[in-house]
Structures are given as structure tokens and as C-alpha cells.
Design an enzyme around this catalytic site. Structure first.
Site, PDB file in Angstrom:
ATOM      1  N   HIS A 105       0.879  -1.180   0.000  1.00  0.00           N
ATOM      2  CA  HIS A 105       0.000   0.000   0.000  1.00  0.00           C
ATOM      3  C   HIS A 105       0.913   1.226   0.000  1.00  0.00           C
ATOM      4  CE1 HIS A 105      -3.445   2.444   0.501  1.00  0.00           C
ATOM      5  NE2 HIS A 105      -3.823   2.155   1.723  1.00  0.00           N
TER       6      HIS A 105
ATOM      7  N   HIS B  63      -1.798  -1.985 -10.521  1.00  0.00           N
ATOM      8  CA  HIS B  63      -2.773  -1.516  -9.553  1.00  0.00           C
ATOM      9  C   HIS B  63      -3.997  -2.405  -9.637  1.00  0.00           C
ATOM     10  CE1 HIS B  63      -5.508   1.094  -7.356  1.00  0.00           C
ATOM     11  NE2 HIS B  63      -4.439   1.705  -6.886  1.00  0.00           N
TER      12      HIS B  63
ATOM     13  N   ASP C 138       2.723   5.496  -6.769  1.00  0.00           N
ATOM     14  CA  ASP C 138       3.934   5.433  -5.946  1.00  0.00           C
ATOM     15  C   ASP C 138       5.217   5.583  -6.753  1.00  0.00           C
ATOM     16  OD1 ASP C 138       2.573   4.806  -3.459  1.00  0.00           O
ATOM     17  OD2 ASP C 138       2.065   2.919  -4.443  1.00  0.00           O
TER      18      ASP C 138
END
Lengths: 378, 378
Positions: B222, B262, B313
Site C-alpha cells: 500500500h 494496480h 507510488d
């Protein structure tokens, strides 16, 4: 992507495979690793049950002895955790304290950065021992009493009562709490355990998962319910009211009576059976059956009127009251038992992990709604 | 009871109705309250976006001014929280610290026992201001630097950089962080937000929900992913290796390359678009495009080889690196943005609450397995 819409609150949705706990809500069956909760409540101990939850089978004599030794050895809190507990304001509730202190435990756990199966088993021993110590120590501190050092010769239940009260607990008290801890040790994907699994599934650490689980257990729709039951009993007692009339009045005013009904059980919660029996027995032993009698009257009335069964929280209230435990420790005691199940589920989740990430049904403003400069807004 | 079996990790299961955020994973669309993330990244601020998330519409001029004022006013930490931060060992990671300190914040919040909508909005202001302060203050403390008092004239992004670095941030740095905070502010039922809703749905408090969410965000599947990306870039740089060769080797050894793919997006993560642009621009401005060039080479290779897109990210790593931020603050910075979404979701959950309690598919020992005395066990 195809999506399926679950019932509200994920009712009836299977969110994970698990070998820890089996519940048949229609038949009122609860079993840990295949063994019925009634057999465990009658014959087992919290330690043996915890071994069962973690390992999937009952321990051999040697394994059980080692388990006791390891859990007793883990009864140690870093002095900095104790200093931290001392620094908390008197207004801090035990569940807030437990949540905060458990989060801080990761600072001092040698395995903090190791998320392997074996490291998480070691951390589970530590957490199981430490949660109980934190609850007992904080209660002593807030009452201005000295801290009682752990007694490694006692069982988990016995040591907790010892550290809480500073007197060696009776066999009855120890065994009563021991059974209560067995009954609360796991319950499949209840909200706190599910929260723990959601957190662990990001590959975060077990301290994060347990901290989150404590936060979930704190809620009055989950662990907080047994405290609400006792507050009700106390209010009835203080008012000198008839318990049935009091509850009738509550229901007429659309107030929720805590300790009844369960998402999963459509019949009697098998844990309530044992807690009812213990509550009755303790009352008889003490020659003071007020809390039991009141509870029983309410149970019969609510069952008749609303077709709702008493759940695990309903009789744990009067049971703990007769053990002389403060109301705001009821939910922390739930936690010092459920840590066994939380650990088992976190370890199981990590053994075959996938991120838990559902979707939402969008009910907001239509897309695209456009951004407009602030001076042009209505 | 009828049960439906969800995909592993609840993939594709709708677990809640929500008006906060809309994602079209096929088309690569992300919108807060109906407004496309691209419009918000271009025109909005973190404060305005947070207002939007909490209230469902863009603020009027007056409302925006009041929002800024309230958030600035909330920049206050009880001295006992600061003392607690000082007491933590130097080995404590910022995410463990944030999780612990946020849990302790409830001790000092005047609304702690009030779980009403309005009280939770007030607590959301406090938490939004406080999370950023805790991250900045702890970073100063662990480096032996003095604490910088908050500047209430600055924006959320600006004040954070000010309290972190003790120098007034440039406009570029402030705006870069501001956009990053907008991009990270919400993402529907991601794991941390889902954990927050599971916790809140027991009617526990918002501090419990946010503490649990921080624990979930900590995981490398995460929020922790952006830190892993930067560690990869540093390792490649240190080895003097070719980034594509390095990553090719990782993939050949079945190692996971963080920052790609994702659960929800099947095309480019719309947040990555902006972070890529910012990373490139910052590199160009600084005349030091090493991290961007390396990232871009890896992105092109992984996209070609594994058909995986860079996610939010991937480019936040090089962006934060060029802002001079320490690696282990990347995930805490994610948290000081996502608190906007966590708050919105907790409040939405409580406005129409039901306990979130799914079921498990039992895969353990057959029921009934019987308890046998320890001496009779095999």
C-alpha cells in the site's frame, strides 16, 4: 471489470478462506479448528486453546509445557512502555491506552522488521503476554497503586488477576476467567479480526494489525457491548426499577438494548450458554444473585418480545461484575483473549496473502462535474 | 444463510456505497465528488480539495477562507504529545511513531467521547493539522534539531515543509507538495480507507479508525511502495548499474518491482501522469535529472516487458527525493494527505452505518473433531 454488490456491511459475503474457526449460525455451533467450543470450555485452558488456534491441533504434553513456559517468559514489558503508561492522563480510557501502548510495543520488539511466519509467532507470544500486563498495570497506575510484577508460575488468567488485584486469585475466579478467555478467543471474521486481516494484507506488521483490531473492538457494536450491558444493569439497580419494565420502556423509546442479537447466530450464541451458567454459579457462590437475576429477567423478556437471543456480551457483564472487575476493563479483557485469534488470523493471512481491496458503489455527484474558479461558484 | 464467495482479497466486490470518490479503472479516471483529478491537480489546492471531499462540493470564497483559518488554528499539539515523541527510541520508524502518536491524540481531544457527525468534522480538522505536525516534529527530534513552531499564515503543504526544514519553502516546492497531497487525498476503498471504515463501523471513534488506517498504509503493498521504489533507485545508483539491466535481473529472479500495477487501474493511473510531470520538471529545474531518467527507463522497460503501468507510488519517489525529503517520510507524507479521505469516509460510514462483518469459507479440520485428554494425544 465485473463487480458484485454485497449486502450492506458485507453481510453473507465470504471474504477469506480460513481454517481457524467454524461457525454454523443456524445451528448455533462455534468450533476452533474443528473442536466444539463446548468441549473446549469444559476441558481446555486458554493456553491450550491458543496453541490450538495457532497450530491447528491440540498440543502434546511436551508442546503444552513449552507453550506455558514461552508465554510466561514473554511476561515482560520494556520499562519505557511502563513510563509511557505513567505519562497518560487519568482521563484516558483503558481501550485508548491499550491501543496506544500496543502500537508503541513495536519499538521494542526485536522482531519488528521481520514479517516472516516464525517471527510473527514469536511476536504473538509477546503480544499475548503484554496485552494482559498493560491492562493490569494501567489499572493499578490509574488507581495510584503499585505495580505487581508478573508471576510466571501462574496461568494467563491467574497472572492477569494477580497483577490486577495484587492478591492470589481463587481457583474459582481463575477458572471462570480462563473459560471466559477461551470463549472469547476467536470468532472467525468478526469486525476486529477482519480489520486485522485488512491491515496485515498490505504486508504491514502484526503490531499495526493488532492496534487496528483493538480500535475496532472498542466500538459498542463489537467488544464495547459488554460494558454497555453492565451500565444498563447498574442504571436499573440505581433506579430501583423492575428490569423488565425498564427494558420495555427502552424498547418503546427505540433505544437499543446491548447484548442481544448477532449478525451470524440465528439461534443461541453458544458462548452465552457458558457465560450464563458462570454468572449464575458465581452469584450462587457469593450468595448475591442480583446481577444474574436481573440479567435473566431481561433475557427472557427480550427473547419473548423481540425474538433476540442473548449474545456473548450479555452474560459476560454480570460474570465480570461478580469477579469484581471494573466495567471499563470488560472490553480490554475481551482483547486479552481475542489476541489469540487476531494472531492466528494475521499469520494465516500472511501465509497466503492478497491485498484486501474491495470497491465502492458510487453515489456521489455525476462525473464529470467541473472545477470552476471560486469567484464563479454559486 | 446464503453466502456469496468473493474473489480473493474481495476483488471486484462492492463493499459500500460511497459518494466520495469515483474510479473508472478501465478508462483511468479518478474523480473526487465528481470532479476529475486532472482538473483538481491543475487548479485546486489541498485545502480546497479537502473541503470538497468532506462537504461534497467546492467551497464558496467565504467557506474556503474559513476552512483555511480552521485548519491553521488546529495546528496545535498538546505538550504531552511532544514529550511522548521525545521519549521514543531513535530506532522508531516514522510510521510506527505516527500510528502511536495519533492513537494518543484521542486522550487530549475535547470531543473524544462525542461520535456525532459535527464532532467528527471537528476531529478531522484536528487530525489533518496534527498528522503533518507529528511527522515534521518527529523528524526534527530524531535529528537532534529544535522544533519549528507552526506558521498559521502558510498553507498545509507550506507549513509542513516549514516545520520540517525550518526554512521558508520555495513556491515550486510548496506547489509540488500541494499537488502531491491533492493526488493522494482519496482513492475510494483502498486498504487503509477500508480498514478505517471497518473500524468506524463498530461505532468506535475516528482516532481508532485513523490509527488503524495508518497501520494499513504502512504496508509495502500500500503506502509503503513509494519508499521501496526510492530504495531501488538508490541501489541502482550505488551499484552504478544500468537501470534496465538491473530491473531485468530482478524480474528474472522473480523479485517484485514496486510502483507498478494496480488492483483497480487497467490503464495508466491518472495520478502517475502528474507525478511523472512533476518529477521531470523538478529534475530539469535542478539540472539533475538522474532520478527521473532512471525512473523513466524502468517505466518504459516494465511497461514493455510486463504490460504493467507505473502507479501513484512510482514517480512520487523521485519527486520527493528532489524535494530533499528523507525516504522514510514518503509514506508519512502519503498519510498527511490521505487523512482527508480517511476522515471523509469515516464520517460517511457513520452517517449510514452498519457493522462490516463478512464471513469466511472454512478450510480447517473437519467438525466435529473431539477434544481428547493430553495423555491420549498422538
Amino acid at each position: 471489470m465485473a463487480t458484485a454488490v454485497a449486502g450492506k456491511g458485507l453481510e453473507g459475503i465470504v471474504a477469506a478462506n480460513s481454517g481457524v474457526c467454524w461457525i454454523d449460525g443456524e445451528a448455533g455451533v462455534l468450533a476452533y479448528r474443528g473442536i466444539d467450543i463446548h468441549e473446549l470450555a469444559e476441558h481446555s485452558t486458554f493456553e491450550e486453546t491458543t496453541y490450538l488456534l495457532w497450530n491447528g491441533r491440540l498440543p502434546s504434553q511436551l508442546a503444552l509445557r513449552e507453550f506455558h513456559a514461552q508465554l510466561a517468559l514473554a511476561r515482560e514489558l520494556d520499562q519505557r512502555i511502563i513510563d509511557m503508561l505513567r505519562s497518560f492522563p487519568a482521563s484516558a480510557t483503558p481501550m485508548e491506552v491499550l491501543r496506544t501502548a500496543v502500537s508503541a510495543l513495536s519499538f521494542y520488539d526485536a522482531d519488528e522488521k521481520d514479517n516472516s511466519h516464525d517471527a510473527n509467532v514469536r511476536k504473538s507470544y509477546n503480544l499475548t503476554a503484554q496485552l494482559a500486563m498493560i491492562v493490569a498495570i494501567y489499572d493499578r497506575l490509574r488507581k495510584g497503586k503499585e505495580i505487581i510484577p508478573p508471576d510466571r508460575s501462574l496461568s494467563h488468567a491467574g497472572n492477569f488477576l494477580w497483577m490486577l488485584n495484587g492478591v492470589k486469585p481463587s481457583e474459582t475466579a481463575t477458572r471462570t476467567l480462563d473459560i471466559a478467555l477461551i470463549l472469547h478467543a476467536d470468532h472467525e471474521l468478526n469486525a476486529s479480526t477482519f480489520a486485522a486481516r485488512v491491515i496485515a494484507a498490505t504486508l504491514s506488521d502484526i503490531h499495526s494489525a493488532v492496534t487496528g483490531a483493538i480500535g475496532a473492538l472498542k466500538g459498542p457494536l463489537h467488544g464495547g457491548a459488554n460494558e454497555a450491558v453492565m451500565r444498563l444493569l447498574l442504571a436499573i439497580d440505581k433506579a430501583g426499577a423492575d428490569p423488565v419494565e425498564y427494558v420495555k420502556n427502552m424498547l418503546a423509546n427505540k433505544q437499543k438494548v446491548s447484548g442481544f442479537g448477532h449478525r451470524v447466530y440465528k439461534t443461541e450464541d453458544p458462548r452465552a450458554t457458558h457465560l450464563r451458567k458462570m454468572s449464575e454459579q458465581l452469584g450462587r457462590d457469593a450468595g448475591q444473585s442480583k446481577w444474574f437475576d436481573m440479567s435473566r429477567a431481561i433475557e427472557v423478556y427480550v427473547k419473548g418480545e423481540k425474538k433476540l437471543n442473548a449474545n456473548v456480551d450479555f452474560y459476560s457483564a454480570s460474570t465480570y461484575a461478580m469477579l469484581g472487575i471494573d466495567i471499563d476493563l470488560y472490553t480490554p479483557i475481551f482483547a486479552i483473549s481475542r489476541i489469540a485469534g487476531w494472531s492466528a488470523h494475521v499469520i494465516e493471512q500472511l501465509d497466503d496473502n492478497r491485498l484486501i481491496r474491495p470497491r465502492a458503489e458510487y453515489i456521489g455527484p455525476v462525473y464529470p462535474t467541473h472545477w470552476v474558479p471560486v469567484e464563479e461558484r454559486g
